[in-house]
Design a protein around this motif. Sequence first.
Motif, PDB file in Angstrom:
ATOM      1  N   UNK A 101       0.826  -1.207   0.000  1.00 16.39           N
ATOM      2  CA  UNK A 101       0.000   0.000   0.000  1.00 16.39           C
ATOM      3  C   UNK A 101       0.863   1.262   0.000  1.00 16.39           C
ATOM      4  N   UNK A 102       1.953   1.246   0.750  1.00 17.25           N
ATOM      5  CA  UNK A 102       2.866   2.390   0.772  1.00 17.25           C
ATOM      6  C   UNK A 102       3.428   2.648  -0.632  1.00 17.25           C
ATOM      7  N   UNK A 103       3.774   1.579  -1.333  1.00 19.99           N
ATOM      8  CA  UNK A 103       4.315   1.722  -2.684  1.00 19.99           C
ATOM      9  C   UNK A 103       3.246   2.226  -3.663  1.00 19.99           C
ATOM     10  N   UNK A 104       2.032   1.728  -3.533  1.00 19.16           N
ATOM     11  CA  UNK A 104       0.947   2.227  -4.389  1.00 19.16           C
ATOM     12  C   UNK A 104       0.740   3.726  -4.171  1.00 19.16           C
ATOM     13  N   UNK A 105       0.673   4.132  -2.913  1.00 18.15           N
ATOM     14  CA  UNK A 105       0.429   5.546  -2.599  1.00 18.15           C
ATOM     15  C   UNK A 105       1.527   6.439  -3.150  1.00 18.15           C
ATOM     16  N   UNK A 106       2.756   5.930  -3.157  1.00 15.81           N
ATOM     17  CA  UNK A 106       3.881   6.726  -3.635  1.00 15.81           C
ATOM     18  C   UNK A 106       3.956   6.767  -5.164  1.00 15.81           C
ATOM     19  N   UNK A 107       3.806   5.609  -5.809  1.00 17.75           N
ATOM     20  CA  UNK A 107       4.033   5.525  -7.258  1.00 17.75           C
ATOM     21  C   UNK A 107       2.779   5.748  -8.090  1.00 17.75           C
ATOM     22  N   UNK A 108       1.594   5.571  -7.474  1.00 19.38           N
ATOM     23  CA  UNK A 108       0.351   5.646  -8.257  1.00 19.38           C
ATOM     24  C   UNK A 108      -0.669   6.559  -7.580  1.00 19.38           C
ATOM     25  N   UNK A 109      -0.340   7.836  -7.400  1.00 19.08           N
ATOM     26  CA  UNK A 109      -1.317   8.754  -6.793  1.00 19.08           C
ATOM     27  C   UNK A 109      -2.516   8.940  -7.712  1.00 19.08           C
ATOM     28  N   UNK A 110      -3.615   9.324  -7.134  1.00 22.00           N
ATOM     29  CA  UNK A 110      -4.855   9.425  -7.918  1.00 22.00           C
ATOM     30  C   UNK A 110      -4.824  10.570  -8.919  1.00 22.00           C
ATOM     31  N   UNK A 111      -3.903  11.508  -8.769  1.00 22.85           N
ATOM     32  CA  UNK A 111      -3.829  12.634  -9.713  1.00 22.85           C
ATOM     33  C   UNK A 111      -3.355  12.200 -11.100  1.00 22.85           C
ATOM     34  N   UNK A 112      -2.759  11.011 -11.215  1.00 19.65           N
ATOM     35  CA  UNK A 112      -2.354  10.508 -12.527  1.00 19.65           C
ATOM     36  C   UNK A 112      -3.590  10.196 -13.360  1.00 19.65           C
ATOM     37  N   UNK A 113      -3.444  10.275 -14.683  1.00 18.23           N
ATOM     38  CA  UNK A 113      -4.568   9.856 -15.510  1.00 18.23           C
ATOM     39  C   UNK A 113      -4.747   8.349 -15.343  1.00 18.23           C
ATOM     40  N   UNK A 114      -5.976   7.829 -15.503  1.00 15.55           N
ATOM     41  CA  UNK A 114      -6.271   6.435 -15.159  1.00 15.55           C
ATOM     42  C   UNK A 114      -5.361   5.409 -15.836  1.00 15.55           C
ATOM     43  N   UNK A 115      -5.043   5.634 -17.088  1.00 19.18           N
ATOM     44  CA  UNK A 115      -4.194   4.661 -17.783  1.00 19.18           C
ATOM     45  C   UNK A 115      -2.793   4.644 -17.189  1.00 19.18           C
ATOM     46  N   UNK A 116      -2.229   5.806 -16.920  1.00 20.23           N
ATOM     47  CA  UNK A 116      -0.889   5.883 -16.328  1.00 20.23           C
ATOM     48  C   UNK A 116      -0.889   5.321 -14.911  1.00 20.23           C
ATOM     49  N   UNK A 117      -1.985   5.579 -14.186  1.00 15.60           N
ATOM     50  CA  UNK A 117      -2.057   5.066 -12.819  1.00 15.60           C
ATOM     51  C   UNK A 117      -2.162   3.552 -12.809  1.00 15.60           C
ATOM     52  N   UNK A 118      -2.967   2.987 -13.712  1.00 18.22           N
ATOM     53  CA  UNK A 118      -3.087   1.536 -13.780  1.00 18.22           C
ATOM     54  C   UNK A 118      -1.752   0.904 -14.138  1.00 18.22           C
ATOM     55  N   UNK A 119      -1.025   1.516 -15.050  1.00 18.47           N
ATOM     56  CA  UNK A 119       0.302   0.994 -15.397  1.00 18.47           C
ATOM     57  C   UNK A 119       1.228   1.015 -14.185  1.00 18.47           C
TER      58      UNK A 119
END
Length: 255
Positions: free
Chosen positions: A128-146
């Motif tokens: 979860x810590x890694x998700x919060x750091x690398x995939x914040x919700x401000x990214x566009x959905x495709x970039x966040x999913x990647x």
Amino acid sequence: MRCPPRSAGPRSPPRCTRHRSVTGRKIRCGHAILDRSHTFIRHVHFGPAGRPGSRRERCPAARTPAPADRGGTWRAAAELFADKGVAATTVRAIASQVGVQSGALYHYFPSKDAIVREVITSYLEELKTRYDSAAPRRLDPRARLRAIVEVSLRTAEESPHATIVYQNELANLRDLPEYRHTKKLADEVQQIWLETIDDGKRAGVFRGDIPSKVFHRFIRDAVWLSIKWRHPDDAYTSEDLTRDCMSIFLDGFAA
């Protein structure tokens, strides 16, 4: 860890061959109080002439292990749990893997079940810590999913045994009262995937006719089950797998 016993026979009191007094002078150890795991609790020390000393000290070998060793314990246990299964893994086997007596494990964990819980909980906290750091919700959905896929694959590569324990055991344990915090973490991890998929649907970049939970289960299993067939030293890297996973799930496989 316990001090080595004297070789004079089975009835001889154990002796500490390395303990030194405060002044640095070697001293002999006499009778020792033992707990049920035969781990030293303290020694009654004697001076060089054999007279009882005035100081009673706890043998260094019997002190409570350093908290930093707790992580090493559950990581060693995770390897056994992944290879043999939790049910087939004994506390004695875990102690042997760590290199301590079985009783010493109880300085860290009250039971084998507590070790399993620590493996899964620590793994989810790190994920979860890694998700919060690398995939914040401000990214566009495709970039966040990647980013989520990439983090998941990298975490599985770095912690393969804990990944397997998490995948194999959590479903059977998550509703137990002592797993309340662990279940909350698992739900938060899942929610990061689902909200990304839902955000993509609302933005028009993901299809709206496929239920979010169905798509999540397909891509989740493709990511996590890759631990069973891809090895960290493969020429086909986790970056390659991230690229191909995203391509297949978002762009399709048809030519």
